[in-house]
Design a protein around this motif. Structure first.
Motif, PDB file in Angstrom:
ATOM      1  N   ARG A   9       0.839  -1.206   0.000  1.00  0.00           N
ATOM      2  CA  ARG A   9       0.000   0.000   0.000  1.00  0.00           C
ATOM      3  C   ARG A   9       0.867   1.247   0.000  1.00  0.00           C
ATOM      4  N   VAL A  10       1.917   1.235   0.818  1.00  0.00           N
ATOM      5  CA  VAL A  10       2.812   2.387   0.898  1.00  0.00           C
ATOM      6  C   VAL A  10       3.505   2.611  -0.446  1.00  0.00           C
ATOM      7  N   ALA A  12       2.441   1.759  -3.348  1.00  0.00           N
ATOM      8  CA  ALA A  12       1.490   1.980  -4.440  1.00  0.00           C
ATOM      9  C   ALA A  12       1.313   3.450  -4.790  1.00  0.00           C
ATOM     10  N   ASP A  13       1.639   4.343  -3.878  1.00  0.00           N
ATOM     11  CA  ASP A  13       1.507   5.769  -4.162  1.00  0.00           C
ATOM     12  C   ASP A  13       2.614   6.178  -5.148  1.00  0.00           C
ATOM     13  N   PRO A  14       2.256   6.845  -6.253  1.00  0.00           N
ATOM     14  CA  PRO A  14       3.260   7.188  -7.263  1.00  0.00           C
ATOM     15  C   PRO A  14       4.409   8.056  -6.737  1.00  0.00           C
ATOM     16  N   LEU A  15       4.124   9.026  -5.880  1.00  0.00           N
ATOM     17  CA  LEU A  15       5.197   9.880  -5.366  1.00  0.00           C
ATOM     18  C   LEU A  15       6.106   9.102  -4.413  1.00  0.00           C
ATOM     19  N   ARG A  16       5.521   8.266  -3.568  1.00  0.00           N
ATOM     20  CA  ARG A  16       6.362   7.460  -2.676  1.00  0.00           C
ATOM     21  C   ARG A  16       7.214   6.481  -3.486  1.00  0.00           C
ATOM     22  N   THR A  37      11.445  15.876  -7.661  1.00  0.00           N
ATOM     23  CA  THR A  37      10.044  15.503  -7.909  1.00  0.00           C
ATOM     24  C   THR A  37       9.146  16.688  -8.254  1.00  0.00           C
ATOM     25  N   ASN A  43       4.662  18.017   1.462  1.00  0.00           N
ATOM     26  CA  ASN A  43       4.182  16.780   0.850  1.00  0.00           C
ATOM     27  C   ASN A  43       5.272  15.704   0.904  1.00  0.00           C
ATOM     28  N   ASN A  46       5.655  14.407   4.464  1.00  0.00           N
ATOM     29  CA  ASN A  46       4.584  13.479   4.839  1.00  0.00           C
ATOM     30  C   ASN A  46       4.822  12.093   4.232  1.00  0.00           C
ATOM     31  N   HIS A  47       5.248  12.065   2.992  1.00  0.00           N
ATOM     32  CA  HIS A  47       5.524  10.776   2.352  1.00  0.00           C
ATOM     33  C   HIS A  47       6.736  10.095   2.987  1.00  0.00           C
ATOM     34  N   GLN A  50       5.690   8.331   6.114  1.00  0.00           N
ATOM     35  CA  GLN A  50       5.033   7.043   5.854  1.00  0.00           C
ATOM     36  C   GLN A  50       6.053   5.977   5.460  1.00  0.00           C
TER      37      GLN A  50
END
Length: 99
Positions: A9-10, A12-16, A37, A43, A46-47, A50
């Motif tokens: 899940r972590v 799966a985020d494009p920026l992460r 980026t 932002n 925050n990423h 996570q």
């Protein structure tokens, strides 16, 4: 070996996912990640939080900056679990459970 759904899940985020790719080339600080980026500093922070909580990155204080370094063993474990599932699927491609 089981698949770590939270880790997926972590990632799966494009920026992460992009941050993880960038950290594959070495430790970077937030300012580098903002530059690479185009995302805002808050932002990115925050990423990174996570990613840290998921165990994917570790911090390295350097003066007034904090560098972030990828923990490759975490990605290797995730890759191994997915590889295991793929191998089982290949080995049992013709297997069908009766109803």
């Amino acid at each position: 070996m089981t698949i770590d759904a939270e880790l997926l899940r972590v990632l799966a985020d494009p920026l992460r996912a992009r941050i993880v790719e960038l950290l594959g080339d070495g430790a970077l600080c937030t300012c580098h990640l903002v530059e690479e980026t185009g995302a805002r500093q808050t932002n990115i922070s925050n990423h990174l939080k996570q990613l840290r909580e998921a165990g994917l990155v570790e911090t390295e204080p350097c003066g007034r900056f904090t560098y972030y370094r990828l923990r490759p063993e975490v990605l290797e474990r995730a890759a191994a679990s997915l590889t295991s599932v793929a191998e089982r699927a290949r080995a049992h491609a013709e297997t069908r459970r009766p109803c």
